[in-house]
Design an enzyme around this catalytic site. Structure first.
Site, PDB file in Angstrom:
ATOM      1  N   HIS A  37       0.840  -1.213   0.000  1.00 48.69           N
ATOM      2  CA  HIS A  37       0.000   0.000   0.000  1.00 48.69           C
ATOM      3  C   HIS A  37       0.870   1.256   0.000  1.00 48.69           C
ATOM      4  O   HIS A  37       0.597   2.226  -0.702  1.00 48.69           O
ATOM      5  CB  HIS A  37      -0.886   0.041   1.255  1.00 48.69           C
ATOM      6  CG  HIS A  37      -1.857  -1.094   1.373  1.00 48.69           C
ATOM      7  ND1 HIS A  37      -1.767  -2.042   2.365  1.00 48.69           N
ATOM      8  CD2 HIS A  37      -2.949  -1.421   0.646  1.00 48.69           C
ATOM      9  CE1 HIS A  37      -2.760  -2.908   2.237  1.00 48.69           C
ATOM     10  NE2 HIS A  37      -3.496  -2.557   1.205  1.00 48.69           N
ATOM     11  N   GLN A  61     -18.086  -6.371  -1.762  1.00 47.49           N
ATOM     12  CA  GLN A  61     -17.174  -7.167  -2.598  1.00 47.49           C
ATOM     13  C   GLN A  61     -16.793  -8.496  -1.966  1.00 47.49           C
ATOM     14  O   GLN A  61     -16.024  -9.261  -2.529  1.00 47.49           O
ATOM     15  CB  GLN A  61     -15.924  -6.370  -2.975  1.00 47.49           C
ATOM     16  CG  GLN A  61     -14.941  -6.161  -1.836  1.00 47.49           C
ATOM     17  CD  GLN A  61     -13.838  -5.193  -2.236  1.00 47.49           C
ATOM     18  OE1 GLN A  61     -14.081  -4.016  -2.465  1.00 47.49           O
ATOM     19  NE2 GLN A  61     -12.613  -5.696  -2.360  1.00 47.49           N
ATOM     20  N   GLN A 153      -8.363  -7.100 -11.032  1.00 48.57           N
ATOM     21  CA  GLN A 153      -9.044  -5.898 -10.522  1.00 48.57           C
ATOM     22  C   GLN A 153      -8.556  -4.649 -11.274  1.00 48.57           C
ATOM     23  O   GLN A 153      -9.355  -3.786 -11.648  1.00 48.57           O
ATOM     24  CB  GLN A 153      -8.775  -5.749  -9.031  1.00 48.57           C
ATOM     25  CG  GLN A 153      -9.235  -4.419  -8.459  1.00 48.57           C
ATOM     26  CD  GLN A 153      -9.051  -4.354  -6.969  1.00 48.57           C
ATOM     27  OE1 GLN A 153      -9.874  -4.873  -6.228  1.00 48.57           O
ATOM     28  NE2 GLN A 153      -7.981  -3.737  -6.503  1.00 48.57           N
ATOM     29  N   VAL A 176       4.706  -5.536  -4.595  1.00 49.22           N
ATOM     30  CA  VAL A 176       5.761  -5.515  -3.578  1.00 49.22           C
ATOM     31  C   VAL A 176       5.725  -6.864  -2.853  1.00 49.22           C
ATOM     32  O   VAL A 176       4.653  -7.337  -2.450  1.00 49.22           O
ATOM     33  CB  VAL A 176       5.545  -4.354  -2.586  1.00 49.22           C
ATOM     34  CG1 VAL A 176       6.615  -4.367  -1.498  1.00 49.22           C
ATOM     35  CG2 VAL A 176       5.561  -3.022  -3.324  1.00 49.22           C
ATOM     36  N   ARG A 187      -3.923 -10.053   4.113  1.00 44.77           N
ATOM     37  CA  ARG A 187      -4.339 -11.382   4.578  1.00 44.77           C
ATOM     38  C   ARG A 187      -3.165 -12.213   5.111  1.00 44.77           C
ATOM     39  O   ARG A 187      -3.384 -13.187   5.819  1.00 44.77           O
ATOM     40  CB  ARG A 187      -5.018 -12.152   3.449  1.00 44.77           C
ATOM     41  CG  ARG A 187      -6.403 -11.619   3.112  1.00 44.77           C
ATOM     42  CD  ARG A 187      -7.128 -12.575   2.176  1.00 44.77           C
ATOM     43  NE  ARG A 187      -8.548 -12.282   2.139  1.00 44.77           N
ATOM     44  CZ  ARG A 187      -9.118 -11.428   1.303  1.00 44.77           C
ATOM     45  NH1 ARG A 187      -8.382 -10.791   0.435  1.00 44.77           N
ATOM     46  NH2 ARG A 187     -10.428 -11.230   1.343  1.00 44.77           N
TER      47      ARG A 187
HETATM   48  P1  AMP Z   1      -6.396  -3.813  -0.545  1.00 45.83           P
HETATM   49  O1  AMP Z   1      -6.274  -3.010   0.704  1.00 45.83           O
HETATM   50  O2  AMP Z   1      -5.916  -5.208  -0.419  1.00 45.83           O
HETATM   51  O3  AMP Z   1      -7.770  -3.690  -1.181  1.00 45.83           O
HETATM   52  O4  AMP Z   1      -5.394  -3.148  -1.576  1.00 45.83           O
HETATM   53  C1  AMP Z   1      -5.430  -1.785  -1.880  1.00 45.83           C
HETATM   54  C2  AMP Z   1      -4.528  -1.527  -3.057  1.00 45.83           C
HETATM   55  O5  AMP Z   1      -3.202  -1.917  -2.729  1.00 45.83           O
HETATM   56  C3  AMP Z   1      -4.939  -2.320  -4.307  1.00 45.83           C
HETATM   57  O6  AMP Z   1      -4.764  -1.509  -5.457  1.00 45.83           O
HETATM   58  C4  AMP Z   1      -3.951  -3.456  -4.287  1.00 45.83           C
HETATM   59  O7  AMP Z   1      -3.691  -4.004  -5.560  1.00 45.83           O
HETATM   60  C5  AMP Z   1      -2.713  -2.776  -3.733  1.00 45.83           C
HETATM   61  N1  AMP Z   1      -1.807  -3.778  -3.165  1.00 45.83           N
HETATM   62  C6  AMP Z   1      -2.087  -4.725  -2.232  1.00 45.83           C
HETATM   63  N2  AMP Z   1      -1.015  -5.501  -2.004  1.00 45.83           N
HETATM   64  C7  AMP Z   1      -0.034  -5.045  -2.819  1.00 45.83           C
HETATM   65  C8  AMP Z   1       1.313  -5.453  -3.076  1.00 45.83           C
HETATM   66  N3  AMP Z   1       1.877  -6.475  -2.435  1.00 45.83           N
HETATM   67  N4  AMP Z   1       2.039  -4.749  -3.969  1.00 45.83           N
HETATM   68  C9  AMP Z   1       1.480  -3.704  -4.650  1.00 45.83           C
HETATM   69  N5  AMP Z   1       0.218  -3.272  -4.448  1.00 45.83           N
HETATM   70  C10 AMP Z   1      -0.536  -3.939  -3.558  1.00 45.83           C
END
Ligand code: AMP
Length: 284
Positions: A37, A61, A153, A176, A187
């Site tokens: 993030h 979702q 997504q 990342v 998760r």
């Molecule tokens: P989430 O909180 O899981 O809904 O993720 C929010 C945003 O962070 C989304 O655009 C995800 O694709 C991105 N995101 C989550 N994990 C990673 C990661 N390991 N590397 C890059 N972006 C991420």
């Protein structure tokens, strides 16, 4: 850092910035923030003068209610991290703010949401589109940042922005990973120690699969992936697909001409993890 919980207050603040000629960058998240993030926020800060991060665990979702209940939440720690990164605005609404009444909108993404995550999590992308469209309307950002970690997504959000004629530019950012290769995810903190130990096998297997691309058929690669992932007895493969990078169409044959990405979903105990790896890049 300012924290807003209502769309009205958020909009009022952003209107002031916009009138002053500031550029607004937006990073939507569900919180439980990690380096993935933060990498989006850093990119956002590079390219805009005002950064907005939303933290909202979007119920529409989640096709699995238990997954929604178990989803990690840590608002205070998230705020500490965002302050350290000099984020300007956090938007953290309650569910009733985003859904004062039921959202019955149905989005049509054609076959893009019929495969992979869309197939295994019915209604998931419709829920994503509901919340992202509401957030886009609230923030009216110049640019919005999404991770390639959620490969499908990102493709669907690009489509949503095109269909909804949003002026927000969609910026995809690289995955990342932890030092052992596991893609960072909120998760991951739900994994038991033994599942956490086994989880790097997911990315290792994707890398192994990529090495087979020139010499093996897709069916052989798929069989290897299932065998490798499940051989430790702790992981269960939900799907492995090699798709055309832009259309997300499943490929049964790989050629050097068609950009291709391999996507995987795996259960580590009750925790569902996804990852992906570009197999054939776009031609420069
Ligand atoms: P989430 O909180 O899981 O809904 O993720 C929010 C945003 O962070 C989304 O655009 C995800 O694709 C991105 N995101 C989550 N994990 C990673 C990661 N390991 N590397 C890059 N972006 C991420």
């Amino acid at each position: 850092m300012k924290v807003f919980t209502t769309i009205k207050d958020l909009k009022a603040a952003l209107d002031t910035y916009r009138s002053a000629g500031e550029s607004i960058g937006f990073v939507p998240t569900m919180g439980a923030l990690h380096e993935g993030h933060l990498s989006l926020l850093r990119k956002c800060k590079e390219q805009n003068t005002i950064s907005v991060v939303s933290i909202f665990v979007n119920p529409t979702q989640f096709n699995d209610k238990q997954d929604l209940t178990n989803y990690p939440r840590n608002f205070n720690k998230d705020c500490d991290l965002l302050i350290e990164e000099a984020c300007d605005i956090v938007f953290a609404p309650e569910v009733t703010e985003m859904y004062p009444q039921e959202d019955t909108r149905q989005f049509d993404f054609g076959q893009m949401d019929q495969v992979m995550e869309g197939k295994h999590r019915p209604g998931h992308f419709n829920g994503v589109a509901q919340i992202v469209s509401k957030l886009f309307d609230a923030v009216e950002a110049h640019r919005a940042y999404f991770g390639q970690k959620d490969f499908q997504q990102l493709a669907i959000i690009r489509k949503l922005a095109e269909l909804g004629k949003y002026s927000t530019e969609i910026i995809g950012c690289p995955i990342v990973r932890e030092a052992d290769g596991l893609a960072m995810s909120s998760r991951n903190m739900l994994l038991s120690a033994e599942h956490r130990n086994a989880a790097p096998r997911i990315y290792q297997t994707l890398q192994k699969a990529k090495q087979m691309v020139r010499s093996h058929a897709v069916s052989e690669i798929t069989a290897m992936v299932k065998r490798e992932v499940e051989s430790c007895g702790l992981l269960r493969l939900e799907y492995f697909e090699i798709v055309q990078t832009d259309s997300l169409q499943t490929l049964s044959e790989i050629t050097a001409e068609i950009p291709a990405t391999a996507c995987i979903a795996v259960f580590a105990g009750k925790v569902r993890l996804i990852d992906n790896l570009e197999f054939i890049p776009h031609k420069k």
